[in-house]
Design a protein around this motif. Structure first.
Motif, mmCIF file in Angstrom:
data_model
loop_
_atom_site.group_PDB
_atom_site.id
_atom_site.type_symbol
_atom_site.label_atom_id
_atom_site.label_comp_id
_atom_site.label_asym_id
_atom_site.label_seq_id
_atom_site.Cartn_x
_atom_site.Cartn_y
_atom_site.Cartn_z
ATOM 1 N N GLU A 115 0.628 -1.204 -0.095
ATOM 2 C CA GLU A 115 0.137 -0.024 0.085
ATOM 3 C C GLU A 115 0.893 1.336 -0.014
ATOM 4 O O GLU A 115 0.448 2.244 -0.781
ATOM 5 C CB GLU A 115 -0.981 0.001 1.320
ATOM 6 C CG GLU A 115 -2.009 0.955 1.347
ATOM 7 C CD GLU A 115 -2.901 1.182 2.592
ATOM 8 O OE1 GLU A 115 -3.436 2.224 2.842
ATOM 9 O OE2 GLU A 115 -2.961 -0.004 2.983
ATOM 10 N N GLU A 116 2.015 1.176 0.740
ATOM 11 C CA GLU A 116 2.985 2.505 0.745
ATOM 12 C C GLU A 116 3.632 2.665 -0.549
ATOM 13 O O GLU A 116 4.272 3.860 -0.632
ATOM 14 C CB GLU A 116 3.727 2.123 2.109
ATOM 15 C CG GLU A 116 2.900 2.274 3.239
ATOM 16 C CD GLU A 116 4.110 1.830 4.659
ATOM 17 O OE1 GLU A 116 3.579 2.140 5.620
ATOM 18 O OE2 GLU A 116 4.941 1.175 4.240
ATOM 19 N N LEU A 117 4.040 1.866 -1.260
ATOM 20 C CA LEU A 117 4.841 1.947 -2.281
ATOM 21 C C LEU A 117 4.272 3.001 -3.259
ATOM 22 O O LEU A 117 3.229 3.202 -3.659
ATOM 23 C CB LEU A 117 4.751 0.361 -3.208
ATOM 24 C CG LEU A 117 6.118 0.096 -3.873
ATOM 25 C CD1 LEU A 117 7.221 0.087 -2.852
ATOM 26 C CD2 LEU A 117 5.956 -1.250 -4.731
ATOM 27 N N PRO A 118 5.413 3.828 -3.729
ATOM 28 C CA PRO A 118 4.908 5.147 -4.386
ATOM 29 C C PRO A 118 4.384 4.578 -5.724
ATOM 30 O O PRO A 118 4.721 3.643 -6.435
ATOM 31 C CB PRO A 118 6.126 5.753 -4.881
ATOM 32 C CG PRO A 118 7.139 5.410 -3.413
ATOM 33 C CD PRO A 118 6.717 3.931 -3.412
ATOM 34 N N THR A 119 3.379 5.389 -6.539
ATOM 35 C CA THR A 119 2.949 5.259 -7.788
ATOM 36 C C THR A 119 4.052 5.092 -8.630
ATOM 37 O O THR A 119 5.131 5.702 -8.656
ATOM 38 C CB THR A 119 2.162 6.346 -8.327
ATOM 39 O OG1 THR A 119 1.108 6.261 -7.387
ATOM 40 C CG2 THR A 119 1.808 6.213 -9.753
ATOM 41 N N GLN A 133 -3.059 -9.917 -9.497
ATOM 42 C CA GLN A 133 -3.566 -9.795 -8.085
ATOM 43 C C GLN A 133 -2.928 -8.477 -7.666
ATOM 44 O O GLN A 133 -3.579 -7.619 -7.302
ATOM 45 C CB GLN A 133 -3.363 -10.880 -7.304
ATOM 46 C CG GLN A 133 -4.263 -12.110 -7.682
ATOM 47 C CD GLN A 133 -4.237 -13.284 -6.696
ATOM 48 O OE1 GLN A 133 -5.052 -13.245 -5.659
ATOM 49 N NE2 GLN A 133 -3.621 -14.194 -6.642
ATOM 50 N N ILE A 134 -1.668 -8.115 -8.195
ATOM 51 C CA ILE A 134 -1.031 -7.020 -7.631
ATOM 52 C C ILE A 134 -1.580 -5.889 -8.285
ATOM 53 O O ILE A 134 -1.870 -4.791 -7.958
ATOM 54 C CB ILE A 134 0.520 -7.203 -7.918
ATOM 55 C CG1 ILE A 134 1.181 -7.971 -6.886
ATOM 56 C CG2 ILE A 134 1.163 -5.556 -7.999
ATOM 57 C CD1 ILE A 134 1.332 -7.216 -5.472
ATOM 58 N N LEU A 135 -1.616 -5.950 -9.570
ATOM 59 C CA LEU A 135 -2.430 -4.929 -10.635
ATOM 60 C C LEU A 135 -4.025 -4.745 -10.243
ATOM 61 O O LEU A 135 -4.247 -3.551 -10.463
ATOM 62 C CB LEU A 135 -1.975 -5.261 -11.981
ATOM 63 C CG LEU A 135 -0.585 -5.348 -12.673
ATOM 64 C CD1 LEU A 135 -0.687 -5.671 -13.823
ATOM 65 C CD2 LEU A 135 -0.107 -3.773 -12.283
ATOM 66 N N ASP A 140 -1.424 1.487 -10.537
ATOM 67 C CA ASP A 140 -0.584 2.208 -10.851
ATOM 68 C C ASP A 140 0.891 1.883 -10.597
ATOM 69 O O ASP A 140 1.760 2.710 -10.781
ATOM 70 C CB ASP A 140 -1.000 3.606 -9.765
ATOM 71 C CG ASP A 140 -0.721 3.103 -8.170
ATOM 72 O OD1 ASP A 140 -1.125 2.051 -7.802
ATOM 73 O OD2 ASP A 140 0.062 3.601 -7.624
ATOM 74 N N LEU A 141 1.153 0.590 -10.260
ATOM 75 C CA LEU A 141 2.575 -0.064 -10.236
ATOM 76 C C LEU A 141 3.007 -0.492 -11.540
ATOM 77 O O LEU A 141 2.092 -0.966 -12.438
ATOM 78 C CB LEU A 141 2.496 -1.030 -9.127
ATOM 79 C CG LEU A 141 2.367 -0.568 -7.745
ATOM 80 C CD1 LEU A 141 2.330 -1.710 -6.759
ATOM 81 C CD2 LEU A 141 3.180 0.402 -7.345
ATOM 82 N N VAL A 142 4.117 -0.875 -11.655
ATOM 83 C CA VAL A 142 4.568 -1.466 -12.908
ATOM 84 C C VAL A 142 5.154 -2.923 -12.504
ATOM 85 O O VAL A 142 6.143 -2.971 -11.576
ATOM 86 C CB VAL A 142 5.851 -0.598 -13.588
ATOM 87 C CG1 VAL A 142 6.439 -1.376 -14.885
ATOM 88 C CG2 VAL A 142 5.256 0.751 -14.047
ATOM 89 N N VAL A 143 4.842 -3.863 -13.231
ATOM 90 C CA VAL A 143 5.337 -5.258 -12.888
ATOM 91 C C VAL A 143 6.043 -5.645 -13.880
ATOM 92 O O VAL A 143 5.939 -5.677 -14.963
ATOM 93 C CB VAL A 143 4.006 -6.197 -12.833
ATOM 94 C CG1 VAL A 143 4.684 -7.651 -12.653
ATOM 95 C CG2 VAL A 143 3.368 -5.774 -11.697
ATOM 96 N N ASP A 163 11.959 -2.291 -7.122
ATOM 97 C CA ASP A 163 11.537 -1.392 -6.086
ATOM 98 C C ASP A 163 11.132 -2.551 -5.014
ATOM 99 O O ASP A 163 11.233 -2.251 -3.795
ATOM 100 C CB ASP A 163 10.568 -0.282 -6.240
ATOM 101 C CG ASP A 163 11.133 0.714 -6.975
ATOM 102 O OD1 ASP A 163 11.945 1.194 -6.732
ATOM 103 O OD2 ASP A 163 10.386 0.987 -8.179
ATOM 104 N N ALA A 164 10.398 -3.636 -5.737
ATOM 105 C CA ALA A 164 9.936 -4.441 -4.565
ATOM 106 C C ALA A 164 9.782 -5.860 -5.378
ATOM 107 O O ALA A 164 9.873 -5.958 -6.554
ATOM 108 C CB ALA A 164 8.455 -4.275 -4.183
#
Length: 302
Positions: A115-119, A133-135, A140-143, A163-164
């Motif tokens: 939840e805290e990870l920046p856009t 499931q992440i998306l 707004d994240l990049v996988v 980043d993760a």
């Protein structure tokens, strides 16, 4: 003294799991002599592309299964989630020991939660199931794909290439690496892969002596839970090519199975639950239910 040979991949995790199985067998059958045979699979060699593009789950088991069929080894230890829904003729899963933690977990360079990870942050995973499931949670994240063993993936995270990353808790627990975890992801938000956290001990169907030895370390509850999961996977025709998840719990002589089919983008997610006393019937029924609710259309698009 019966001498047994266990076939295993050569990664740190695979060797740790195989040595654990060896110790469990010796605890029940101290008269045995058990050796490990390291076998390199195609999945260990091809590290520059995602599994879904080079053959899926069977990449980690085919060479080991051939050694079983050729009687070069007596049994094989696999992570059950790496096992295709259908096994080669003549081979069976001889036992499933007690399951480890089934959850996925989130590792980030700065200790941030999902939840805290920046856009725009880059999350590493080669699993379409995890990607979807992440998306679905954080579009707004990049996988980006990531391959290699656990140590390699953690090193890539530390080097700033991601980043993760997302990994299975079970592997980190078996390697005593839980200090690396930033967040444990609940099964409600990140449904695990079919068989995740469980080991599959594969052997030749006709080798009744081995099957009897293995029965001592079989866990009934885990076995029934993963039977439901694998029946679901087989009915849905799931593989690494498809974002499919399934998690069963066996309690009070019933299995509660949760299943999921999603689009790789996470924009379409079909999820359901089925409960019953027959694990295989429950798995097939849930698959049929999800197909009728729209999973068939999602799978046709992937």
């Amino acid at each position: 003294m019966r001498e047994l040979v266990i076939g295993t991949r050569k990664s740190h995790l695979a060797m740790t799991q195989s040595n654990w199985v060896r110790s469990q067998l010796l605890e029940h059958h101290p008269y045995l002599s058990i050796e490990l045979e390291k076998i390199i699979t195609k999945g260990d060699k091809v590290l520059d592309v995602t599994l879904s593009k080079v053959g899926g789950k069977g990449l980690f088991v085919k060479e080991i299964e051939q050694a079983l069929l050729d009687e070069q080894i007596d049994l094989a230890v696999h992570s059950l989630k790496d096992m295709p829904a259908e096994l080669p003729t003549g081979l069976i899963i001889g036992c499933v020991p007690i399951r480890e933690d089934v959850r996925d977990c989130f590792l980030s360079r700065d200790g941030l939660t999902l939840e805290e990870l920046p856009t725009g942050s880059v999350v590493g995973t080669s699993s379409l199931r995890r990607q979807a499931q992440i998306l679905a949670i954080r579009p707004d994240l990049v996988v980006e794909p990531i391959r290699g063993n656990i140590d390699t993936r953690i090193a890539k995270l530390r080097d700033g290439k991601f980043d993760a990353i997302i990994l299975a808790v079970s592997g980190l627990k078996r390697l005593n690496l839980c200090d690396e975890i930033s967040e444990y992801l609940s099964t409600a938000s990140m449904l695990p892969a079919v068989g995740q956290g469980a080991l599959a001990i594969e052997c030749r169907e006709e080798d009744h002596e081995i099957r009897k030895l293995l029965s001592a370390i079989h866990d009934h509850a885990t076995g029934n839970a993963v039977r439901a999961e694998r029946a679901f996977l087989q009915a849905i025709e799931g593989s690494c090519h498809l974002p499919v998840a399934g998690f069963g719990v066996w309690e009070n002589n019933k299995v509660q199975l949760t299943g999921l089919v999603a689009s790789p983008t996470g924009k379409s997610v079909i999820k359901g639950i089925e409960i019953g006393t027959d694990p295989v019937a429950v798995g097939k029924k849930l698959a049929q239910k999800l197909m009728e609710q729209g999973a068939k259309e999602i799978l046709a698009m992937v």
